[in-house]
Design an enzyme around this catalytic site. Structure first.
Site, PDB file in Angstrom:
ATOM      1  N   HIS A 132       0.830  -1.203   0.000  1.00 32.66           N
ATOM      2  CA  HIS A 132       0.000   0.000   0.000  1.00 32.66           C
ATOM      3  C   HIS A 132       0.868   1.259   0.000  1.00 32.66           C
ATOM      4  O   HIS A 132       2.058   1.232   0.364  1.00 32.66           O
ATOM      5  CB  HIS A 132      -0.923   0.012   1.218  1.00 32.66           C
ATOM      6  CG  HIS A 132      -0.178  -0.017   2.515  1.00 32.66           C
ATOM      7  ND1 HIS A 132       0.395   1.117   3.076  1.00 32.66           N
ATOM      8  CD2 HIS A 132       0.115  -1.029   3.363  1.00 32.66           C
ATOM      9  CE1 HIS A 132       0.986   0.803   4.206  1.00 32.66           C
ATOM     10  NE2 HIS A 132       0.841  -0.488   4.405  1.00 32.66           N
ATOM     11  N   GLU A 192      -2.407  -7.046   7.779  1.00 27.78           N
ATOM     12  CA  GLU A 192      -1.097  -6.939   8.423  1.00 27.78           C
ATOM     13  C   GLU A 192      -1.132  -7.625   9.795  1.00 27.78           C
ATOM     14  O   GLU A 192      -2.207  -7.879  10.370  1.00 27.78           O
ATOM     15  CB  GLU A 192      -0.709  -5.457   8.562  1.00 27.78           C
ATOM     16  CG  GLU A 192       0.658  -5.184   9.181  1.00 27.78           C
ATOM     17  CD  GLU A 192       1.820  -5.859   8.465  1.00 27.78           C
ATOM     18  OE1 GLU A 192       1.963  -7.090   8.616  1.00 27.78           O
ATOM     19  OE2 GLU A 192       2.597  -5.146   7.792  1.00 27.78           O
TER      20      GLU A 192
END
Length: 449
Positions: free
Chosen positions: A253, A329
Site C-alpha cells: 500500500h 497486516e
C-alpha cells in the site's frame, strides 16, 4: 459421404488500460496438419478487453468464411474456437447471459458469421493461445506507431510450433448446425431471460451477470482423473507442460502518516488512511499497471490503506476489488503506533523474544510471525486455486508480502528481517501446478520515479 471441412480458430484481444488502446488477433489452423491457414489482426482504438476479444472472434470466423469463398458454407463445416477468454467462451456457448450493451451486437455478429456451420467453443489457458495473443499485441504496437498491422512483417507464428490439433475437435453431436452447436446456443442466450446464479464474491466482470466456475477448467474437456499428489520438481530437468502459472503481483500500500515515522502499524491499531504522498504513489502505480495491461484481477487486504490503494488501480483498470481477510497486516498488540525505539525502551524483553523466535508474539496479545504465516499461506492457497493461469494484483502489507516471498524461496523465518519493502513497491511470485513457486520481482519502485 464427404468428410466435413474442419477448422480450428484461435482468437484473442487485449486492451492496454481496459479501456485503453486495444487490438485483436486471430488465426485459422488446419486441425490435421497444424498449418496456419489465415491470420487476422487489427488495432481498434480505445476499447475494453472484452470488446477486443469479441472482435477477435468475429475476425477469426470471417477468416474461415473467406477460406470457404469458393462455395456455400452449408452444413458440412465444423469450426472449433479456442480462446483464453472465459467470458466469450461461456457466453457464445450459451451458458452465461449476455447483458452488456457493447457485447450483445458483437455476440450476435459472431453467431451470424457462419450460418449452418457446427461451431464449438473451448477455453484454453493463455499460454496455449500465444499465436493469437502475439497478433493482438502486434496490432496494438502498430496502432501506437500510427500504422496498420502489416501481415508481411508479422512474427507471431514464430516460436509457436504446431503438431496435429485434430483432438481439439470434439465429436459431432446431432446434425451439424442444430441447437447443440455453439452459435445456436449463443443466439438463444441473447434472447434468454430470467434469474441467474450470483457470481462468487470478487469474480465479477464489470457490466456482466454471470456464474464463475474455476478459471482453470476447460469448458470442453472432462475433469481429469484423480492422481497421486505431485512432487514439486527441482533443478533443470525436463518439466511437464504445467500451463500458465497463477501470478501474484504484490503491491504494498501507499504511505500513511505513520509510514515515514517508521511506526508499527498493523491490524490492531487505528487503520489509517493514505496520506497525500500515499495517494500519489497509488496513482502512479495505477498508471504503471494500466500501461502494462497485464493485471486481470485485484485482491486486497481489508485495511483502509490497502483498499484505497487497490481502489485507485481498480478505477484505472475498470476492475472489481475482492477483499481477502487473510492478507491483513500483523496485529502488533501494544506496539501499535510506536517506533522501534519506543518499543525497545518500554518492552525490551518482549522485543528481544520477538526478534529471536517466530513463535513469540508482541506485547499485549498481538500475533506471532508463525501465526501470520499460517493465515497468509491459507490465503495464498485459495488465490492460487481460484486464479490458475491469471495475473492477480494483491494489495497488502509488509509482513504478508515478505512472508509470501519467504515461503516461495523456502527461506527460514529470520529472512523476514533481511528484506526491504518500500511503500507502494511491487514484488511478484508465480505459482505452478507442480507446487513450485518462482520469485519474479522484489521491491521494485521504478514506477514511482
Amino acid at each position: 459421404m464427404d468428410r466435413p471441412r474442419r477448422f480450428v480458430v484461435e482468437a484473442d484481444g487485449g486492451s492496454r488500460g481496459n479501456p485503453g488502446p486495444a487490438g485483436y488477433g486471430a488465426v485459422v489452423i488446419d486441425p490435421d496438419t497444424g498449418e496456419t491457414l489465415a491470420e487476422a489482426a487489427e488495432y481498434i482504438g480505445t476499447a475494453t478487453n472484452n470488446v477486443a476479444e469479441y472482435k477477435g472472434l468475429v475476425a477469426g470466423l470471417r477468416a474461415v468464411g473467406a477460406l470457404l469463398a469458393d462455395g456455400p458454407v452449408g452444413t458440412g463445416v465444423r469450426v472449433h474456437v479456442r480462446m483464453d477468454s472465459k467470458l466469450v467462451v461461456e457466453q457464445m456457448s450459451g451458458r452465461w447471459k449476455i447483458k452488456h450493451p457493447d457485447m450483445k451486437p458483437l455476440a450476435a455478429e459472431a453467431a451470424g458469421v457462419l450460418p449452418g456451420a457446427d461451431i464449438t467453443y473451448e477455453w484454453i489457458p493463455r499460454e496455449r493461445n500465444k499465436h493469437a495473443d502475439r497478433l493482438a499485441n502486434e496490432a496494438m504496437d502498430a496502432g501506437r506507431r500510427g500504422v496498420p498491422w502489416d501481415p508481411s512483417a508479422s512474427t507471431a507464428a514464430l516460436d509457436t510450433p504446431r503438431s496435429s490439433v485434430a483432438a481439439a475437435l470434439p465429436p459431432a453431436q446431432g446434425p451439424p448446425g442444430d441447437a447443440a452447436a455453439g452459435a445456436a446456443r449463443a443466439r438463444a442466450a441473447l434472447k434468454r431471460t430470467g434469474a441467474e446464479p450470483e457470481p462468487l464474491p470478487g469474480t465479477e466482470v464489470p457490466g456482466f451477470s454471470r456464474t464463475a466456475p474455476p478459471p482453470a477448467a476447460a469448458v470442453s474437456a472432462p475433469a481429469p482423473p484423480a492422481s497421486d499428489p505431485v512432487t514439486p520438481q527441482v533443478g533443470w530437468g525436463a518439466a511437464p507442460d504445467l500451463g500458465a502459472p497463477a501470478t501474484l503481483v504484490l503491491l504494498r500500500h501507499g504511505e500513511t502518516a505513520l509510514t515515514p515515522q517508521k511506526r508499527f502499524s498493523g491490524s490492531g491499531g487505528t487503520d489509517p488512511e493514505l496520506s497525500a504522498a500515499g495517494r500519489e504513489q497509488a496513482a502512479r502505480a495505477a498508471a504503471a499497471f494500466a500501461a502494462l495491461g497485464t493485471v486481470q484481477e485485484i485482491v486486497s487486504s481489508p485495511l483502509r490503506r490497502c483498499r484505497e490503494t487497490a481502489g485507485a488501480v481498480a478505477d484505472r483498470l475498470g476492475l472489481e476489488v475482492r477483499i481477502e481477510d487473510g492478507l491483513r497486516e500483523t496485529d502488533f498488540g501494544a506496539w501499535e503506533g510506536l517506533t522501534f525505539g519506543e518499543v525497545k525502551e518500554r518492552y525490551a524483553a518482549d522485543l528481544d523474544a520477538w526478534l529471536a523466535s517466530p513463535d513469540a508474539a508482541p506485547t499485549g496479545g498481538g500475533e506471532s510471525f508463525a501465526e501470520v504465516a499460517r493465515r497468509v499461506a491459507l490465503a495464498r492457497d485459495g488465490l492460487v486455486t481460484r486464479y490458475v493461469g491469471r495475473t492477480v494484483l494483491v494489495v497488502t502489507h509488509v509482513t504478508p508480502i515478505k512472508t509470501l516471498v519467504r515461503l516461495a524461496l523456502g527461506a527460514p523465518p529470520e529472512a523476514l528481517f533481511r528484506m526491504e519493502l518500500s511503500a507502494a513497491s511491487v514484488s511478484a511470485v508465480a505459482y505452478y501446478a507442480d507446487g513450485n513457486a518462482s520469485v519474479r520481482l522484489l521491491n521494485d519502485t521504478s514506477h514511482l520515479r
